[in-house]
Design a protein around this motif. Structure first.
Motif, PDB file in Angstrom:
ATOM      1  N   GLY A 151      37.130  46.065  32.114  1.00 45.62           N
ATOM      2  CA  GLY A 151      38.305  45.883  32.716  1.00 45.62           C
ATOM      3  C   GLY A 151      39.172  44.777  31.870  1.00 45.62           C
ATOM      4  O   GLY A 151      40.368  44.906  32.329  1.00 45.62           O
ATOM      5  N   VAL A 152      38.980  44.945  30.973  1.00 45.23           N
ATOM      6  CA  VAL A 152      40.050  44.316  29.929  1.00 45.23           C
ATOM      7  C   VAL A 152      40.477  44.900  28.762  1.00 45.23           C
ATOM      8  O   VAL A 152      41.949  45.123  28.798  1.00 45.23           O
ATOM      9  CB  VAL A 152      39.502  43.019  29.186  1.00 45.23           C
ATOM     10  CG1 VAL A 152      40.648  41.415  28.749  1.00 45.23           C
ATOM     11  CG2 VAL A 152      39.463  41.960  30.472  1.00 45.23           C
ATOM     12  N   LEU A 153      39.984  45.544  27.861  1.00 48.08           N
ATOM     13  CA  LEU A 153      40.036  46.511  27.240  1.00 48.08           C
ATOM     14  C   LEU A 153      40.249  47.544  26.932  1.00 48.08           C
ATOM     15  O   LEU A 153      39.300  48.102  28.441  1.00 48.08           O
ATOM     16  CB  LEU A 153      39.140  45.774  26.211  1.00 48.08           C
ATOM     17  CG  LEU A 153      39.373  44.646  25.608  1.00 48.08           C
ATOM     18  CD1 LEU A 153      38.498  44.422  23.931  1.00 48.08           C
ATOM     19  CD2 LEU A 153      41.069  44.025  24.742  1.00 48.08           C
ATOM     20  N   PRO A 154      40.692  48.765  26.377  1.00 53.78           N
ATOM     21  CA  PRO A 154      41.000  50.145  26.730  1.00 53.78           C
ATOM     22  C   PRO A 154      39.679  51.040  26.371  1.00 53.78           C
ATOM     23  O   PRO A 154      39.120  51.990  27.316  1.00 53.78           O
ATOM     24  CB  PRO A 154      41.999  50.816  25.871  1.00 53.78           C
ATOM     25  CG  PRO A 154      42.365  49.936  25.022  1.00 53.78           C
ATOM     26  CD  PRO A 154      42.154  48.246  24.928  1.00 53.78           C
ATOM     27  N   THR A 155      38.325  50.255  25.654  1.00 53.54           N
ATOM     28  CA  THR A 155      37.154  51.587  25.297  1.00 53.54           C
ATOM     29  C   THR A 155      36.007  49.808  25.437  1.00 53.54           C
ATOM     30  O   THR A 155      36.533  48.338  25.101  1.00 53.54           O
ATOM     31  CB  THR A 155      37.542  50.905  23.972  1.00 53.54           C
ATOM     32  OG1 THR A 155      37.856  50.448  23.171  1.00 53.54           O
ATOM     33  CG2 THR A 155      38.061  52.462  23.766  1.00 53.54           C
ATOM     34  N   VAL A 156      34.854  49.799  25.877  1.00 55.63           N
ATOM     35  CA  VAL A 156      34.083  48.779  26.171  1.00 55.63           C
ATOM     36  C   VAL A 156      32.851  49.548  25.452  1.00 55.63           C
ATOM     37  O   VAL A 156      32.444  50.815  25.534  1.00 55.63           O
ATOM     38  CB  VAL A 156      33.918  48.738  27.520  1.00 55.63           C
ATOM     39  CG1 VAL A 156      33.823  49.788  28.299  1.00 55.63           C
ATOM     40  CG2 VAL A 156      32.548  47.463  28.090  1.00 55.63           C
ATOM     41  N   LEU A 198      26.302  57.783  39.828  1.00 53.02           N
ATOM     42  CA  LEU A 198      24.593  57.597  40.222  1.00 53.02           C
ATOM     43  C   LEU A 198      24.025  58.723  39.238  1.00 53.02           C
ATOM     44  O   LEU A 198      23.386  59.121  38.431  1.00 53.02           O
ATOM     45  CB  LEU A 198      24.591  57.511  41.698  1.00 53.02           C
ATOM     46  CG  LEU A 198      24.454  56.587  42.399  1.00 53.02           C
ATOM     47  CD1 LEU A 198      23.574  56.280  42.873  1.00 53.02           C
ATOM     48  CD2 LEU A 198      23.925  55.685  40.759  1.00 53.02           C
ATOM     49  N   PRO A 199      24.705  59.810  39.195  1.00 51.66           N
ATOM     50  CA  PRO A 199      24.569  61.229  38.589  1.00 51.66           C
ATOM     51  C   PRO A 199      24.213  61.240  37.053  1.00 51.66           C
ATOM     52  O   PRO A 199      23.897  62.015  36.260  1.00 51.66           O
ATOM     53  CB  PRO A 199      25.193  62.342  38.772  1.00 51.66           C
ATOM     54  CG  PRO A 199      25.842  61.841  40.748  1.00 51.66           C
ATOM     55  CD  PRO A 199      26.001  60.800  40.102  1.00 51.66           C
ATOM     56  N   ARG A 210      28.255  55.724  29.598  1.00 49.74           N
ATOM     57  CA  ARG A 210      28.554  56.608  30.192  1.00 49.74           C
ATOM     58  C   ARG A 210      29.230  56.167  30.814  1.00 49.74           C
ATOM     59  O   ARG A 210      30.482  56.491  31.539  1.00 49.74           O
ATOM     60  CB  ARG A 210      28.481  57.720  29.888  1.00 49.74           C
ATOM     61  CG  ARG A 210      29.556  58.721  30.097  1.00 49.74           C
ATOM     62  CD  ARG A 210      29.051  60.616  29.984  1.00 49.74           C
ATOM     63  NE  ARG A 210      30.208  61.152  30.598  1.00 49.74           N
ATOM     64  CZ  ARG A 210      30.073  62.622  31.006  1.00 49.74           C
ATOM     65  NH1 ARG A 210      28.680  63.389  30.855  1.00 49.74           N
ATOM     66  NH2 ARG A 210      30.972  63.409  31.735  1.00 49.74           N
ATOM     67  N   ILE A 211      28.623  55.009  32.018  1.00 51.44           N
ATOM     68  CA  ILE A 211      28.936  54.268  32.951  1.00 51.44           C
ATOM     69  C   ILE A 211      30.185  53.636  32.826  1.00 51.44           C
ATOM     70  O   ILE A 211      30.889  52.710  33.659  1.00 51.44           O
ATOM     71  CB  ILE A 211      27.437  53.766  33.803  1.00 51.44           C
ATOM     72  CG1 ILE A 211      26.873  55.331  33.929  1.00 51.44           C
ATOM     73  CG2 ILE A 211      28.111  53.180  34.837  1.00 51.44           C
ATOM     74  CD1 ILE A 211      25.776  55.409  35.363  1.00 51.44           C
ATOM     75  N   LEU A 212      29.712  52.916  31.645  1.00 47.96           N
ATOM     76  CA  LEU A 212      30.585  51.560  31.656  1.00 47.96           C
ATOM     77  C   LEU A 212      31.559  52.786  31.336  1.00 47.96           C
ATOM     78  O   LEU A 212      32.520  51.584  31.623  1.00 47.96           O
ATOM     79  CB  LEU A 212      30.275  51.111  30.384  1.00 47.96           C
ATOM     80  CG  LEU A 212      28.436  49.734  30.620  1.00 47.96           C
ATOM     81  CD1 LEU A 212      28.666  49.193  29.118  1.00 47.96           C
ATOM     82  CD2 LEU A 212      29.110  48.629  31.182  1.00 47.96           C
ATOM     83  N   THR A 266      32.263  52.622  42.686  1.00 49.17           N
ATOM     84  CA  THR A 266      32.970  53.605  42.129  1.00 49.17           C
ATOM     85  C   THR A 266      31.234  54.395  40.664  1.00 49.17           C
ATOM     86  O   THR A 266      30.772  54.895  40.864  1.00 49.17           O
ATOM     87  CB  THR A 266      33.401  52.523  40.801  1.00 49.17           C
ATOM     88  OG1 THR A 266      34.667  52.085  41.119  1.00 49.17           O
ATOM     89  CG2 THR A 266      33.713  53.891  39.375  1.00 49.17           C
ATOM     90  N   LEU A 267      30.104  53.097  40.705  1.00 48.76           N
ATOM     91  CA  LEU A 267      29.435  52.903  40.698  1.00 48.76           C
ATOM     92  C   LEU A 267      28.008  53.984  40.655  1.00 48.76           C
ATOM     93  O   LEU A 267      27.659  54.784  40.059  1.00 48.76           O
ATOM     94  CB  LEU A 267      28.140  51.655  40.458  1.00 48.76           C
ATOM     95  CG  LEU A 267      28.514  50.525  38.785  1.00 48.76           C
ATOM     96  CD1 LEU A 267      28.280  49.468  39.435  1.00 48.76           C
ATOM     97  CD2 LEU A 267      28.583  51.102  37.732  1.00 48.76           C
TER      98      LEU A 267
END
Length: 511
Positions: free
Chosen positions: A417-422, A345-346, A353-355, A340-341
């Protein structure tokens, strides 16, 4: 005497048969009153009679093996004829069955002692040539137009070969190698056996059979058994035994083939899961070290990746992470995160935003594992290296200054991978020439060991180690951290360990 269950005859002193019971009439038709023992019954019994012996004797009457215990009356001798023919035949059959059972047990042990398909084929050929025929040829299901064969002559060595041959050249071979359920054992006319299947020096063939080797829902191969013309052909009983052996061999070969295929698949999959070898990019040193929790595994939940800048003056993107758990299940999530990462990459210039997008991808999958991560974007700025660091629930990056000071990078955030937002904050750190930034997983800090085996290695001990590494190359830092952690752990169990060092070049170039 007439009611006796066994044949009984009474013989006079002159050797003539005087009397017999009804059972004698049923078993020995030629025995009747007035017949001399020498003529019709048994010369061996006549000699004993004339010698007036009184002990039991053994011999054959009408091709039946019969012990004859004596019971002497006044003027004659009564002989009890006990038919041992069936008993001897049964005893021999039991002996044969014991030998076959012992052979099958030995065959199973030898066949299952190796998970190598080639070795299983060799053992099958050796055992078959030893006990079932004068020569044996094991043929693996074809790949393309070639056949892999293993041949063995009784008392000889196995010979591996690859031949280009038509399956139809031996009746029954094409069916044995390509159909499932497999056909039964196929008798083949010895005159039609092609030269490529007959071992050199074996001599004229008297009989040949093609035996399918079954296993795991598909043909495992075929066994061709050959007997010389001087030996008996395969009987029905022998064919049954051959098929029992074939069942053992086919199952072992199928298991070995499955093991080989799984090992190959695992190798292919883990090749992309193992952390890569790091290298220098635009003068910046990148060094990494990885050790899975179990010595039998190559991958686990800890990982790191380097995506170098395409041109000088652009940022190289790095990530170090820790997926909860160990072993292959954690490695599967590791692979998903890395892929996924790579696709994102772009967007590497925007860590947040990547997180966010990675967090959504993990929440949308069927996996229930979470991960902690550290992102690092590194670029040369004159003699220094500028780092942008973003911590998502991970241990703080440590900055090793030239004077031995060890600082924590001021970046914090939530795991993914746990909460809706990070959310996570990004901090900028500058590395002077020779200074380093260390990213690591909790396999280091939570490693148990020490003098009593129960103390954690801990963050402070790691900082003390790093303060002694001021100014040394990144590879040396990684190696020293791994070495001291291993000494601390000793024989204890530990979690996956991953360490990544980013070091500014110690010399100035003239760009």
């Amino acid at each position: 005497m007439r009611a006796a269950p066994s044949p009984v005859i009474v013989v006079g002193q002159n050797g003539d048969l005087l009397e017999r019971n009804k059972t004698t009439d049923l078993v020995f038709i030629a025995v009747r009153p007035g017949v001399a023992l020498d003529d019709e019954v048994a010369s061996w019994l006549a000699e004993v009679q004339r010698a007036n012996a009184r002990q039991p004797v053994r011999g054959q009457i009408a091709r039946r093996s019969s012990p004859a215990p004596a019971t002497p009356p006044d003027d004659a001798m009564a002989w009890w004829l006990l038919d041992e023919t069936m008993e001897q035949r049964t005893t021999r059959l039991l002996e044969v069955e014991r030998e076959r059972t012992a052979f099958l047990a030995r065959a199973s042990t030898l066949l299952l002692s190796s998970m190598n398909l080639g070795r299983c084929m060799e053992v099958t050929a050796q055992l078959a040539a030893e006990c079932l025929g004068d020569a044996a040829v094991v043929i693996h299901p074809p790949k393309g137009t070639t056949l892999t064969t293993v041949t063995c002559v009784r008392g000889g060595q196995v010979v591996r070969d690859t031949v280009a041959a038509d399956l139809a050249s031996i009746p029954g071979l094409d069916v044995a190698l390509t159909w499932f359920p497999p056909a039964p054992l196929h008798r083949t006319d010895p005159a039609t056996v092609p030269d490529w299947i007959v071992p050199a020096g074996l001599g004229p063939i008297g009989s040949a059979v093609v035996v399918p080797l079954r296993g795991q829902g598909m043909p495992s191969g075929a066994l061709v058994l050959l007997r010389k013309s001087t030996r008996a052909v395969f009987s029905e009983n022998a064919e049954t035994f051959v098929q029992l052996f074939a069942a053992h061999a086919g199952a072992a070969m199928a298991t070995a083939r499955l093991h080989t295929e799984q090992a190959s698949i695992t190798e292919i999959l883990t090749r992309d899961l193992v952390p890569p070898q790091l290298h220098e990019v635009d003068g910046i040193e990148f060094a990494g070290g990885y050790q899975p929790s179990a010595t039998t595994e190559r991958v686990g939940g800890d990982f790191y990746d380097l995506h170098p800048a395409g041109t000088a003056g652009h940022e190289s993107f790095l990530v170090l992470g820790d997926v909860c758990g160990k072993g292959l299940e954690a490695a599967v999530v590791t692979g998903k995160i890395r892929n996924t990462l790579h696709a994102l990459l772009p967007l590497a210039h925007n860590h947040q935003r990547i997180l966010t997008m990675l967090n959504s991808a993990l929440l949308g999958s069927h996996h229930t594992r979470f991960a902690t991560l550290v992102f690092a974007s590194a670029v040369r700025e004159g003699p220094d290296v500028r780092l942008r660091l973003t911590n998502a629930g991970h241990l703080p990056p440590l900055i090793v200054r030239n004077d031995g000071t060890v600082d924590e990078a001021r970046t914090r955030g939530r795991l993914v991978g746990v909460l809706p937002t990070v959310h996570a904050n990004t901090t900028v750190v500058r590395l002077a020439p020779g200074e380093s930034c260390l990213l690591y997983t909790d396999g280091i800090t939570e490693a148990k060991g020490g003098p009593l085996g129960e103390a954690y290695f801990g963050e402070q001990r790691l900082k003390d180690v790093l303060s002694e590494c001021a100014g040394i190359p990144g590879e040396a830092i990684v190696e020293r951290v791994h070495m001291l952690a291993a000494e601390w752990i000793g024989d204890n169990q530990h979690d996956d360990i991953a360490v990544l060092a980013i070091t500014a070049p110690r010399h100035q170039d003239t760009r």
